[in-house]
Design a protein around this motif. Sequence first.
Motif, PDB file in Angstrom:
ATOM      1  N   ILE A 230      33.580   1.308 -23.880  1.00 53.55           N
ATOM      2  CA  ILE A 230      35.037   1.418 -23.954  1.00 53.55           C
ATOM      3  C   ILE A 230      35.553   0.814 -25.257  1.00 53.55           C
TER       4      ILE A 230
ATOM      5  N   GLU B  77      38.014   8.448 -20.298  1.00 48.70           N
ATOM      6  CA  GLU B  77      37.774   8.172 -18.880  1.00 48.70           C
ATOM      7  C   GLU B  77      36.312   8.398 -18.507  1.00 48.70           C
TER       8      GLU B  77
ATOM      9  N   THR C 260      33.843   7.723 -20.507  1.00 48.10           N
ATOM     10  CA  THR C 260      33.204   6.499 -20.989  1.00 48.10           C
ATOM     11  C   THR C 260      33.430   5.358 -20.004  1.00 48.10           C
ATOM     12  N   ASP C 261      34.634   5.274 -19.479  1.00 54.95           N
ATOM     13  CA  ASP C 261      34.940   4.227 -18.501  1.00 54.95           C
ATOM     14  C   ASP C 261      34.117   4.387 -17.232  1.00 54.95           C
ATOM     15  N   TYR C 262      33.800   5.626 -16.873  1.00 54.77           N
ATOM     16  CA  TYR C 262      32.984   5.853 -15.674  1.00 54.77           C
ATOM     17  C   TYR C 262      31.503   5.627 -15.947  1.00 54.77           C
TER      18      TYR C 262
ATOM     19  N   THR D  59      30.321   1.812 -17.853  1.00 55.44           N
ATOM     20  CA  THR D  59      30.698   0.526 -17.281  1.00 55.44           C
ATOM     21  C   THR D  59      30.101   0.423 -15.882  1.00 55.44           C
TER      22      THR D  59
ATOM     23  N   ARG E 292      31.504   0.554 -13.248  1.00 59.09           N
ATOM     24  CA  ARG E 292      32.173   1.469 -12.323  1.00 59.09           C
ATOM     25  C   ARG E 292      31.249   2.583 -11.858  1.00 59.09           C
TER      26      ARG E 292
END
Length: 312
Positions: free
Chosen positions: A187, A202, A204-206, A209, A211
């Motif tokens: 991120i 988004e 990348t965030d999923y 990370t 997540r």
Amino acid sequence: MNTQKITFRNPDMAWDISALILLPSDFDEKKRYPAMVSVHPFGSCKEQTSSTVYGKALAEAGYVVIAYDASFQGESGGTPRYIEDPSQRVEDISRVIDYAATLPYVDVARIGGLGICGGGGYVINAALTEKRLKAVVGITPVNVGRLFREGFSEFNPIEALEGMAAQRTLEAQGGELQVNELLPPSIEFAKENGLIERDVFEATDYYKTARGQTEGGATRMLFSHAQKTLSWDAFAFAETLMTQPVMAVVGQKVGAFGAYRDGLDIYGKSVASKDRQLVELQDWSHYDLYDNPTAVGLAMEKIIPFLAQHMS
């Protein structure tokens, strides 16, 4: 809910498919259940949204769910690794159905499919010719062929194909494989380099990370073996061949990967379907539909009665 990890190999395969079987909490091996094939996104794996989110929800609704790793990806076999071949991805769905048909507790007359992102495009494409699928659901479905011809090739598919050709020749002559990373590494890197387009950020965030990050969710692609993707169309001949009930669930917060557009496309083309449904979620994005509890809950409120109607 009971989850079993299995591997299987069809007679026509040279490698194993790795899968998770998710069973309803009141599972009785003497009964016969409807089954769902759950297809993971492009660059994903069975341990992510296809099992932990949608697989779990479907099992809780009384379905036997098979969430599997695509050939050449995750814990499934096949070399070289990281091949994204749409025809192979679609054939994998039929092979999973073959395996499901051997399970004594699966009702072979009640098998459906659900896929997320690229997996949504694949399961819809499979249903065009795989009539053992009685109903299919695409969660924020992406037509991977269109995406490769457009954004992934920077709208220059011929140059991309020429690059793939040159790289494949190089590898055939002993050169190193070119495995492309499809997302920013973090991120922080995305922010620092202005990579803030909704879907890219988004994703990348999923995937990068805690997540959603898992060992098998590689977000990598073998560049030299991706040529056929550019000539593939998930929805080709859907006007004639999509006879089964089909549902596309899309978020109205649009991103560069084009799932909103593709959802509308398959809905518009499925004129021969027994029941075509388009579910638009106003306040949600592509990656919200991966694991956001509210967005997923809204989707499942439509999916469960849709499947119950057509797989009873």
